[in-house]
Motif scaffolding. Sequence first.
Motif, PDB file in Angstrom:
ATOM      1  N   ALA A 190      -1.607  -5.730   7.208  1.00 29.37           N
ATOM      2  CA  ALA A 190      -2.152  -5.775   5.859  1.00 29.37           C
ATOM      3  C   ALA A 190      -1.983  -4.424   5.168  1.00 29.37           C
ATOM      4  O   ALA A 190      -1.571  -4.345   4.007  1.00 29.37           O
ATOM      5  CB  ALA A 190      -3.623  -6.179   5.893  1.00 29.37           C
ATOM      6  N   VAL A 191      -2.320  -3.339   5.881  1.00 24.69           N
ATOM      7  CA  VAL A 191      -2.187  -1.993   5.302  1.00 24.69           C
ATOM      8  C   VAL A 191      -0.734  -1.724   4.923  1.00 24.69           C
ATOM      9  O   VAL A 191      -0.442  -1.136   3.875  1.00 24.69           O
ATOM     10  CB  VAL A 191      -2.702  -0.937   6.303  1.00 24.69           C
ATOM     11  CG1 VAL A 191      -2.350   0.465   5.816  1.00 24.69           C
ATOM     12  CG2 VAL A 191      -4.211  -1.075   6.493  1.00 24.69           C
ATOM     13  N   THR A 199      -7.750  -4.744  -1.249  1.00 21.59           N
ATOM     14  CA  THR A 199      -8.150  -5.025   0.132  1.00 21.59           C
ATOM     15  C   THR A 199      -7.204  -4.454   1.193  1.00 21.59           C
ATOM     16  O   THR A 199      -7.588  -4.375   2.360  1.00 21.59           O
ATOM     17  CB  THR A 199      -8.254  -6.548   0.374  1.00 21.59           C
ATOM     18  OG1 THR A 199      -6.950  -7.131   0.191  1.00 21.59           O
ATOM     19  CG2 THR A 199      -9.238  -7.190  -0.584  1.00 21.59           C
ATOM     20  N   LYS A 200      -5.981  -4.061   0.824  1.00 21.50           N
ATOM     21  CA  LYS A 200      -5.001  -3.706   1.854  1.00 21.50           C
ATOM     22  C   LYS A 200      -5.450  -2.542   2.730  1.00 21.50           C
ATOM     23  O   LYS A 200      -5.227  -2.540   3.938  1.00 21.50           O
ATOM     24  CB  LYS A 200      -3.634  -3.416   1.219  1.00 21.50           C
ATOM     25  CG  LYS A 200      -3.572  -2.162   0.362  1.00 21.50           C
ATOM     26  CD  LYS A 200      -2.144  -1.958  -0.169  1.00 21.50           C
ATOM     27  CE  LYS A 200      -1.183  -1.698   0.976  1.00 21.50           C
ATOM     28  NZ  LYS A 200       0.217  -1.539   0.526  1.00 21.50           N
ATOM     29  N   TYR A 201      -6.133  -1.543   2.134  1.00 22.50           N
ATOM     30  CA  TYR A 201      -6.538  -0.372   2.918  1.00 22.50           C
ATOM     31  C   TYR A 201      -7.814  -0.634   3.727  1.00 22.50           C
ATOM     32  O   TYR A 201      -8.271   0.238   4.449  1.00 22.50           O
ATOM     33  CB  TYR A 201      -6.691   0.841   2.008  1.00 22.50           C
ATOM     34  CG  TYR A 201      -5.360   1.254   1.403  1.00 22.50           C
ATOM     35  CD1 TYR A 201      -4.332   1.736   2.207  1.00 22.50           C
ATOM     36  CD2 TYR A 201      -5.120   1.104   0.036  1.00 22.50           C
ATOM     37  CE1 TYR A 201      -3.101   2.078   1.662  1.00 22.50           C
ATOM     38  CE2 TYR A 201      -3.894   1.446  -0.515  1.00 22.50           C
ATOM     39  CZ  TYR A 201      -2.894   1.923   0.301  1.00 22.50           C
ATOM     40  OH  TYR A 201      -1.664   2.249  -0.226  1.00 22.50           O
ATOM     41  N   ARG A 202      -8.355  -1.848   3.591  1.00 19.49           N
ATOM     42  CA  ARG A 202      -9.443  -2.289   4.474  1.00 19.49           C
ATOM     43  C   ARG A 202      -8.906  -3.287   5.493  1.00 19.49           C
ATOM     44  O   ARG A 202      -9.674  -4.051   6.082  1.00 19.49           O
ATOM     45  CB  ARG A 202     -10.563  -2.951   3.652  1.00 19.49           C
ATOM     46  CG  ARG A 202     -11.208  -2.058   2.607  1.00 19.49           C
ATOM     47  CD  ARG A 202     -12.582  -2.596   2.209  1.00 19.49           C
ATOM     48  NE  ARG A 202     -12.537  -3.983   1.763  1.00 19.49           N
ATOM     49  CZ  ARG A 202     -12.427  -4.363   0.488  1.00 19.49           C
ATOM     50  NH1 ARG A 202     -12.318  -3.440  -0.473  1.00 19.49           N
ATOM     51  NH2 ARG A 202     -12.403  -5.638   0.157  1.00 19.49           N
ATOM     52  N   GLY A 203      -7.608  -3.297   5.661  1.00 21.68           N
ATOM     53  CA  GLY A 203      -7.008  -4.240   6.603  1.00 21.68           C
ATOM     54  C   GLY A 203      -7.009  -5.657   6.090  1.00 21.68           C
ATOM     55  O   GLY A 203      -6.971  -6.611   6.871  1.00 21.68           O
ATOM     56  N   GLY A 204      -7.061  -5.792   4.745  1.00 24.74           N
ATOM     57  CA  GLY A 204      -7.080  -7.116   4.135  1.00 24.74           C
ATOM     58  C   GLY A 204      -8.448  -7.756   4.097  1.00 24.74           C
ATOM     59  O   GLY A 204      -8.591  -8.921   3.679  1.00 24.74           O
ATOM     60  N   ASP A 205      -9.491  -7.030   4.519  1.00 22.12           N
ATOM     61  CA  ASP A 205     -10.842  -7.592   4.638  1.00 22.12           C
ATOM     62  C   ASP A 205     -11.383  -7.990   3.269  1.00 22.12           C
ATOM     63  O   ASP A 205     -11.499  -7.169   2.360  1.00 22.12           O
ATOM     64  CB  ASP A 205     -11.760  -6.558   5.295  1.00 22.12           C
ATOM     65  CG  ASP A 205     -13.092  -7.167   5.717  1.00 22.12           C
ATOM     66  OD1 ASP A 205     -13.376  -8.318   5.344  1.00 22.12           O
ATOM     67  OD2 ASP A 205     -13.840  -6.468   6.422  1.00 22.12           O
TER      68      ASP A 205
END
Length: 311
Positions: A190-191, A199-205
């Motif tokens: 995701a990152v 959301t990408k820098y939260r692992g897509g969360d």
Amino acid sequence: MDAQRSSGHPTGRRVTPTGLVLRWALLPCVAALIGLAGCDPGEDESRVLVIVNSKPITRDEFEYRWSELPASVQARYKSEGGRRKFLDDLISRELLLQEARKLGLDRTPRAIERLERVKEQLALDELMKAAVTAQVAFSKEELEGYYALHQAELHAADQMRAAHILVKSEEQARDLKRQLDLGADFARLAVRFSLDQATKYRGGDLGSYRPGWVEPAVDTALLALKPGMVSEPVETASGFHLVKLIGREPESAAEVAAVRERLRQELYAEKERQQFEALLSRLRGTAAIRMVEASRFVTEDAGPPPAAPAP
């Protein structure tokens, strides 16, 4: 289950309890005219509340008519004079009814026709109760099976923890899905690849998630997943998503119970429909129906009649 609207009238004009009771009491009034309700003039006076021109209003009649009022109307009476006000309205209704009879308005062709329609509807209502509603039944196992068929709706009451990866093309989404199936880390992909900057820098969360917050297609994919699973690529206007269900927690026991009750009522309604169609099919299968002038005056195609049930 449905809440009563406070206005009570589409025009916004205030409806008085008197007007409501006269309207609400219409059917019992009509029933009285055709001999389905009323009381004996020789009624035990210990049961009589008031006599209006020799016509007694008994405690039983009062309680019956009070119980027939909607809860919202009862509440309005309680705030504007209570049951004493309701009794006064029953007296007014009886005076109006006596006047209508004195003028012969209960014997006009229009009144007689309307009385016949009410009698027909009462008969149909009783048939539906006896031949349809009273025959509806299903086992606990059948109900649990119905719940199992509607797991998505039960899960819609849950609060979920989800993550996603958004990419531009289906080809890239499928390539990432293959990597995930081989053990790649979802958050790292995701990152590196997700186009969703939020959301990408939260692992897509996506954090705590409830159905309806994003695209319906994403909801559908999530509701079909078990915790830890990743969906196939889901296309939306933004691109292609890979959706992961991290976990699911019931929102509340009350909310889940409400969904289960709605599903139970749906099953009950379906059983009622089936029972009604079986009744109608049986009646049509044994009836002699001969079209006379129907082809001249009724031109729309109503479709074929339902087939009789197999013996």
